[in-house]
Write a protein that holds these residues in place. Sequence first.
Motif, PDB file in Angstrom:
ATOM      1  N   UNK A  30      -1.227  -0.534  25.616  1.00 35.07           N
ATOM      2  CA  UNK A  30       0.215  -0.725  25.614  1.00 35.07           C
ATOM      3  C   UNK A  30       0.854   0.206  26.649  1.00 35.07           C
ATOM      4  N   UNK A  31       1.855  -0.265  27.396  1.00 35.29           N
ATOM      5  CA  UNK A  31       2.519   0.586  28.393  1.00 35.29           C
ATOM      6  C   UNK A  31       3.314   1.694  27.717  1.00 35.29           C
ATOM      7  N   UNK A  32       3.489   2.831  28.408  1.00 38.28           N
ATOM      8  CA  UNK A  32       4.197   3.957  27.795  1.00 38.28           C
ATOM      9  C   UNK A  32       5.720   3.867  27.923  1.00 38.28           C
ATOM     10  N   UNK A  33       6.237   2.731  28.391  1.00 34.14           N
ATOM     11  CA  UNK A  33       7.667   2.639  28.689  1.00 34.14           C
ATOM     12  C   UNK A  33       8.468   2.043  27.524  1.00 34.14           C
ATOM     13  N   UNK A  34       9.728   2.406  27.477  1.00 26.85           N
ATOM     14  CA  UNK A  34      10.651   1.842  26.498  1.00 26.85           C
ATOM     15  C   UNK A  34      11.107   0.466  26.983  1.00 26.85           C
ATOM     16  N   UNK A  35      11.829  -0.239  26.113  1.00 23.86           N
ATOM     17  CA  UNK A  35      12.248  -1.609  26.436  1.00 23.86           C
ATOM     18  C   UNK A  35      13.168  -1.661  27.650  1.00 23.86           C
ATOM     19  N   UNK A  36      14.056  -0.658  27.808  1.00 25.44           N
ATOM     20  CA  UNK A  36      14.990  -0.705  28.941  1.00 25.44           C
ATOM     21  C   UNK A  36      14.259  -0.582  30.272  1.00 25.44           C
ATOM     22  N   UNK A  37      13.119   0.134  30.273  1.00 19.73           N
ATOM     23  CA  UNK A  37      12.318   0.261  31.494  1.00 19.73           C
ATOM     24  C   UNK A  37      11.571  -1.042  31.758  1.00 19.73           C
ATOM     25  N   UNK A  39      12.364  -3.965  30.960  1.00 19.08           N
ATOM     26  CA  UNK A  39      13.246  -5.077  31.308  1.00 19.08           C
ATOM     27  C   UNK A  39      13.957  -4.880  32.637  1.00 19.08           C
ATOM     28  N   UNK A  40      13.738  -3.733  33.304  1.00 16.72           N
ATOM     29  CA  UNK A  40      14.401  -3.476  34.588  1.00 16.72           C
ATOM     30  C   UNK A  40      13.875  -4.438  35.641  1.00 16.72           C
ATOM     31  N   UNK A  41      14.761  -5.175  36.324  1.00 12.16           N
ATOM     32  CA  UNK A  41      14.298  -6.164  37.305  1.00 12.16           C
ATOM     33  C   UNK A  41      13.864  -5.513  38.618  1.00 12.16           C
ATOM     34  N   UNK A  42      12.992  -6.201  39.321  1.00 13.04           N
ATOM     35  CA  UNK A  42      12.577  -5.746  40.656  1.00 13.04           C
ATOM     36  C   UNK A  42      13.655  -6.127  41.665  1.00 13.04           C
ATOM     37  N   UNK A  43      13.844  -5.325  42.717  1.00  8.80           N
ATOM     38  CA  UNK A  43      14.819  -5.686  43.755  1.00  8.80           C
ATOM     39  C   UNK A  43      14.473  -7.029  44.369  1.00  8.80           C
ATOM     40  N   UNK A  44      15.475  -7.763  44.805  1.00  8.10           N
ATOM     41  CA  UNK A  44      15.270  -9.074  45.381  1.00  8.10           C
ATOM     42  C   UNK A  44      14.422  -8.975  46.651  1.00  8.10           C
ATOM     43  N   UNK A  45      13.388  -9.797  46.707  1.00  6.59           N
ATOM     44  CA  UNK A  45      12.493  -9.789  47.860  1.00  6.59           C
ATOM     45  C   UNK A  45      11.684  -8.508  47.996  1.00  6.59           C
ATOM     46  N   UNK A  78      16.320   2.888  38.376  1.00  5.99           N
ATOM     47  CA  UNK A  78      15.551   3.953  37.728  1.00  5.99           C
ATOM     48  C   UNK A  78      14.426   3.372  36.881  1.00  5.99           C
ATOM     49  N   UNK A  79      14.744   2.307  36.166  1.00  5.14           N
ATOM     50  CA  UNK A  79      13.719   1.683  35.323  1.00  5.14           C
ATOM     51  C   UNK A  79      12.578   1.104  36.146  1.00  5.14           C
ATOM     52  N   UNK A  80      12.908   0.503  37.290  1.00  2.00           N
ATOM     53  CA  UNK A  80      11.846  -0.077  38.119  1.00  2.00           C
ATOM     54  C   UNK A  80      11.012   1.022  38.790  1.00  2.00           C
TER      55      UNK A  80
END
Length: 334
Positions: A30-37, A39-45, A78-80
């Motif tokens: 399991x990843x060590x990140x919380x849900x907000x991390x 769910x952080x989207x990647x920058x476009x392109x 920050x999340x990404x």
Amino acid sequence: MLQRIEEIDHRIEEFAKDQGRPTSKTFSNKPPFTDNVLSAPAPKGFKMPPVPQYDGTTDPVDHLETFRTMMLLHGASDGFLCRAFPTTLTGASRDWYSRIKPNSISNFEDFGDDLVRHFTSSRRPRKTAVFLMALRQEDNEHLKAFVGCFNREALQVPNLDPSTATNALLACAKSNNFQRSVARLNQHSLAGLIAGAEEYISVEETLAALDSNRRRTSEEKNPTKQCRDDRAPRRKRSPHRKEESYTLLNISRRCILAAIKEEDFVRWPAKMLSKGNKRDKSKDCRFHRDHGHDTDEYRHLKEEIELLINKGYLKKYVIDDGHQRERKERSPEG
């Protein structure tokens, strides 16, 4: 049999926990990140920049700053940052990441702090103001080169106080004038201090160049003085001697000069000071390399040859002692 194996595995895990050692269960899928991390989207392109891999053997702060700078250029949140950072880990740092508890990382600052604490032994020593105070300008080191060196070292001291930097520079430099100039700057930043020091150096170099130009101009206006300085010191004028008082020679002085002109022991006279249009152009002096009198008549050449004879250089041009004594006996001065 299967039950027996499970019991053995259970005992091994319990023993490992008692010893503080990791077991297979400490490596969570399991990843060590919380849900907000998560769910952080990647920058476009977005395309992952070529960030160097970190294996735990170098300074973790350097790696964090390199990663953060390159990712922020791509507009990463920050999340990404948290989600992308593990792709730069390898070796020991990857093992460390695999043991982080699930749902424990909610921001990149805490993530980075954990990495730095774990690999703190790999951090390179940070220079302090004490290191700057130990610097010294060498005797043959140009002030401009020393200030450049001081600036490079000072930039490596975190949160350096300007007054501390000023005191260090005053203690290290050798020039009293430079020290007084720096003391009057009263700068509130390292950049201002170095800029003021470089301005002083620029002024000093300009003044030195102007002084050099003045000397060059003076030498061009007074070439006879420069010529005289480059030759042997002028001899004091001596009272005129009669021809009979000079040593008898078996060839003319002009011929002797021609024979010894390439020798290092010959002292050539300074350039003639009188104006050329006032001298007799029909007479040529090979010793002066100018016109105005004959070579054989020039008194300084006679004195120079006499001096070289006394030093033992020109004995082969001297007539034997018997003729010398006979001549002196016939001389009125004898």
